[in-house]
Design a protein around this motif. Sequence first.
Motif, PDB file in Angstrom:
ATOM      1  N   LEU A 240      30.506 107.697  29.494  1.00 20.36           N
ATOM      2  CA  LEU A 240      31.733 107.419  28.751  1.00 20.36           C
ATOM      3  C   LEU A 240      31.432 106.698  27.439  1.00 20.36           C
ATOM      4  CD1 LEU A 240      34.188 106.302  31.579  1.00 20.36           C
ATOM      5  CD2 LEU A 240      33.897 108.565  30.568  1.00 20.36           C
ATOM      6  N   ALA A 241      30.618 105.675  27.481  1.00 19.46           N
ATOM      7  CA  ALA A 241      30.302 104.909  26.264  1.00 19.46           C
ATOM      8  C   ALA A 241      28.791 104.665  26.221  1.00 19.46           C
ATOM      9  CB  ALA A 241      31.068 103.586  26.251  1.00 19.46           C
ATOM     10  N   PRO A 242      28.000 105.704  25.920  1.00 20.13           N
ATOM     11  CA  PRO A 242      26.542 105.585  26.041  1.00 20.13           C
ATOM     12  C   PRO A 242      25.911 104.582  25.098  1.00 20.13           C
ATOM     13  CG  PRO A 242      27.178 107.669  25.008  1.00 20.13           C
ATOM     14  CD  PRO A 242      28.432 107.058  25.547  1.00 20.13           C
ATOM     15  N   GLU A 443      40.661  96.371  35.300  1.00 24.33           N
ATOM     16  CA  GLU A 443      40.026  95.746  34.149  1.00 24.33           C
ATOM     17  C   GLU A 443      38.647  96.342  33.894  1.00 24.33           C
ATOM     18  OE1 GLU A 443      41.285  93.447  31.945  1.00 24.33           O
ATOM     19  OE2 GLU A 443      43.105  94.094  32.976  1.00 24.33           O
ATOM     20  N   ARG A 444      37.897  96.551  34.971  1.00 23.54           N
ATOM     21  CA  ARG A 444      36.571  97.152  34.814  1.00 23.54           C
ATOM     22  C   ARG A 444      36.676  98.579  34.296  1.00 23.54           C
ATOM     23  NH1 ARG A 444      31.924  95.030  37.682  1.00 23.54           N
ATOM     24  NH2 ARG A 444      31.239  97.188  37.935  1.00 23.54           N
ATOM     25  N   LEU A 446      38.941  99.817  32.326  1.00 24.41           N
ATOM     26  CA  LEU A 446      39.219  99.765  30.892  1.00 24.41           C
ATOM     27  C   LEU A 446      37.945  99.480  30.099  1.00 24.41           C
ATOM     28  CD1 LEU A 446      42.543  97.730  31.061  1.00 24.41           C
ATOM     29  CD2 LEU A 446      42.329 100.093  30.271  1.00 24.41           C
ATOM     30  N   VAL A 447      37.087  98.629  30.658  1.00 26.64           N
ATOM     31  CA  VAL A 447      35.836  98.302  29.979  1.00 26.64           C
ATOM     32  C   VAL A 447      34.882  99.485  30.002  1.00 26.64           C
ATOM     33  CG1 VAL A 447      33.752  96.878  30.124  1.00 26.64           C
ATOM     34  CG2 VAL A 447      35.999  95.816  30.362  1.00 26.64           C
ATOM     35  N   VAL A 448      34.699 100.095  31.172  1.00 26.23           N
ATOM     36  CA  VAL A 448      33.705 101.162  31.279  1.00 26.23           C
ATOM     37  C   VAL A 448      34.102 102.391  30.463  1.00 26.23           C
ATOM     38  CG1 VAL A 448      32.961 100.390  33.551  1.00 26.23           C
ATOM     39  CG2 VAL A 448      34.674 102.217  33.385  1.00 26.23           C
ATOM     40  N   ALA A 449      35.400 102.568  30.202  1.00 26.30           N
ATOM     41  CA  ALA A 449      35.848 103.702  29.393  1.00 26.30           C
ATOM     42  C   ALA A 449      35.753 103.417  27.903  1.00 26.30           C
ATOM     43  CB  ALA A 449      37.285 104.059  29.755  1.00 26.30           C
ATOM     44  N   GLU A 470      35.224 105.160  41.416  1.00 24.21           N
ATOM     45  CA  GLU A 470      36.637 104.827  41.232  1.00 24.21           C
ATOM     46  C   GLU A 470      36.891 104.294  39.826  1.00 24.21           C
ATOM     47  OE1 GLU A 470      40.160 102.074  43.271  1.00 24.21           O
ATOM     48  OE2 GLU A 470      38.033 101.572  43.587  1.00 24.21           O
ATOM     49  N   GLU A 471      36.021 103.396  39.359  1.00 23.63           N
ATOM     50  CA  GLU A 471      36.195 102.825  38.026  1.00 23.63           C
ATOM     51  C   GLU A 471      36.038 103.873  36.934  1.00 23.63           C
ATOM     52  OE1 GLU A 471      34.412  98.533  39.533  1.00 23.63           O
ATOM     53  OE2 GLU A 471      33.176  99.947  38.405  1.00 23.63           O
ATOM     54  N   ALA A 472      35.013 104.720  37.065  1.00 26.78           N
ATOM     55  CA  ALA A 472      34.799 105.758  36.063  1.00 26.78           C
ATOM     56  C   ALA A 472      35.958 106.748  36.037  1.00 26.78           C
ATOM     57  CB  ALA A 472      33.489 106.489  36.336  1.00 26.78           C
ATOM     58  N   GLY A 473      36.438 107.136  37.220  1.00 28.54           N
ATOM     59  CA  GLY A 473      37.561 108.072  37.276  1.00 28.54           C
ATOM     60  C   GLY A 473      38.831 107.481  36.704  1.00 28.54           C
ATOM     61  N   LEU A 474      39.079 106.214  37.019  1.00 30.76           N
ATOM     62  CA  LEU A 474      40.266 105.541  36.492  1.00 30.76           C
ATOM     63  C   LEU A 474      40.159 105.392  34.976  1.00 30.76           C
ATOM     64  CD1 LEU A 474      42.881 104.308  37.574  1.00 30.76           C
ATOM     65  CD2 LEU A 474      41.686 102.104  37.745  1.00 30.76           C
ATOM     66  N   GLY A 475      38.947 105.083  34.496  1.00 26.64           N
ATOM     67  CA  GLY A 475      38.744 104.980  33.053  1.00 26.64           C
ATOM     68  C   GLY A 475      39.051 106.281  32.345  1.00 26.64           C
ATOM     69  N   ARG A 476      38.613 107.396  32.928  1.00 24.17           N
ATOM     70  CA  ARG A 476      38.909 108.705  32.325  1.00 24.17           C
ATOM     71  C   ARG A 476      40.403 108.966  32.318  1.00 24.17           C
ATOM     72  NH1 ARG A 476      34.433 109.984  35.580  1.00 24.17           N
ATOM     73  NH2 ARG A 476      32.521 110.337  34.370  1.00 24.17           N
ATOM     74  N   ARG A 477      41.092 108.546  33.381  1.00 27.26           N
ATOM     75  CA  ARG A 477      42.536 108.744  33.430  1.00 27.26           C
ATOM     76  C   ARG A 477      43.229 107.959  32.313  1.00 27.26           C
ATOM     77  NH1 ARG A 477      45.811 106.451  38.406  1.00 27.26           N
ATOM     78  NH2 ARG A 477      43.965 107.237  39.510  1.00 27.26           N
TER      79      ARG A 477
END
Length: 536
Positions: A240-242, A443-444, A446-449, A470-477
């Motif tokens: 997501l944010a390399p 919160e995580r 939002l950060v990871v995305a 879960e965090e990565a999928g939520l970030g993409r959403r």
Amino acid sequence: MTAETAIRWERDDHGVVTLTMDDPHQRVNTLNELFIRSFAAVIDRLEAERDTVIGVVLTSAKKGFLAGGDLKRLVRIGPADRQAFLDDLELRKSRMRRLERLGRPVVALVEGGAFGGGLELALVCHHRIALDSTEVMVGLPEVTLGLLPGGGGITRTTRLIGLPRALRLLVGGTRLNARQAHGLGLIDDLAASRAEALEKARAWILANPDATQPWDRGRPAAFGDEAGEDPVVPQPARDLAPAVATIREVAAIAASADVDTALRAESEGLADLVVSDAARATIAVAFFDTVRTRSRLRQAAGNAPARTPVLVVAGPVGRRTLAAGGIASVAVVSDGDAAGLSRLRAEEGNVVLTVAEPGVEPPAGDPVLWIAPDRLGDGGYVIEYAAADEPVDDVVARLARTGALAVPLADGEREGFGGRVAEAVRAAADEARRAGTDPAVIERALVVAGLRPAPLTAAPFAREPVVTEEEAGLGRRFVDAAVATAVRLCDEGVLRHADDLDVASVRAGGVPAWTGGAGRWSADVRQRSREKEEER
């Protein structure tokens, strides 16, 4: 016949060599082919004539010190070119390493902007003196282009000022003035004039004949964490944010490994990023698209007579934003000052615009202006304005000379663009919270995305930086929510120019730059969907 050079050599009677960067073909010094050849030649000469040299002063004949590399060249580098790029980068960095290990004191004199490769070259020098001037700005903004400072910037800042403070600089792409850089330790001394700076440089050379870099003398004290700060934080997802993820990894290596190992890891990381789709998309929206948007406003206002902007501010938020954006010198009145406003409207040449406050419905009548921090994170501001006439274009162009990016909206627009895109992310996060998702996971995500800057302390996150599915999928959403809203608003005609969608969605709306902007990301998603359908 003397070979053309971008670096002039002058040696005084004491043996101090002044290297003056002065590209004969450009208004600024850049890391182009001529500079690279010239730098190689002066390093060879310094080593050959070392016995007649007692020290080196590196300075510039231009307004700025040295700018970075050629982005047009970088975006043409593909995966097949990675090794050649890496080999060339390592060769150039080896010359920088030879300069700092010359066995003679080297002083950088910074009189203007030193960003990216310019600051990296200054950090190679044993001592850095800057003019105490508003013209001096330094920083490592590569992260805002989807890249990392691969010319020693990560390694040397981490070794010089410590990991927590280095991460603030590197992950934020922060730009610092001379006094801020001095306070942080990137600049060693300040001078009131060029003459004083040269005098100080020569004095320091005479007083420090055996100067070496702190990382060549052992582990500096700055390595330790400061005042309970913990730099181990949740990492943005690599897919997501390399750039941010890679910067953090390399900085951790720089804080623990020997300097040459860290410099090599830095080169490998930059080579990976340069050939990535995310970097190309980021460079496109953060640089090329942004340049196009800026140039359009200059053209629209180029022949207009000068007018005085009168900004009607409803409250303190607008006033603080104007001042922070360097726009405090224009006429500013409160919307409650009816008499003052009436007088300013009556004066010939004035153009009145209402500065919208967050969450406040702007009054009907005058064109509306929205001013907010640039969400790309490079310290600038974005101006959205709703009017399609020459006087307003001219006024906004004047405001944009402070460095702000101006995005024109449809004539009569009252709700803005960027705020509504950002609100879509907040709404998606609220929906996830109501559905029972742990707030810490949100919160995580939002950060990871890349939708929110990562904090530089562990709380409220766990120390483990691994990103869960879960965090990565939520970030993409959350990213999808911002992109969908930006595209919808563009389709509804909120933007005056549809081709501003990518720039406006990133800089005003907060869509992560690694997407390349809402329009580019939507097109990429559709293309990937078509390819999957064809595979089936």
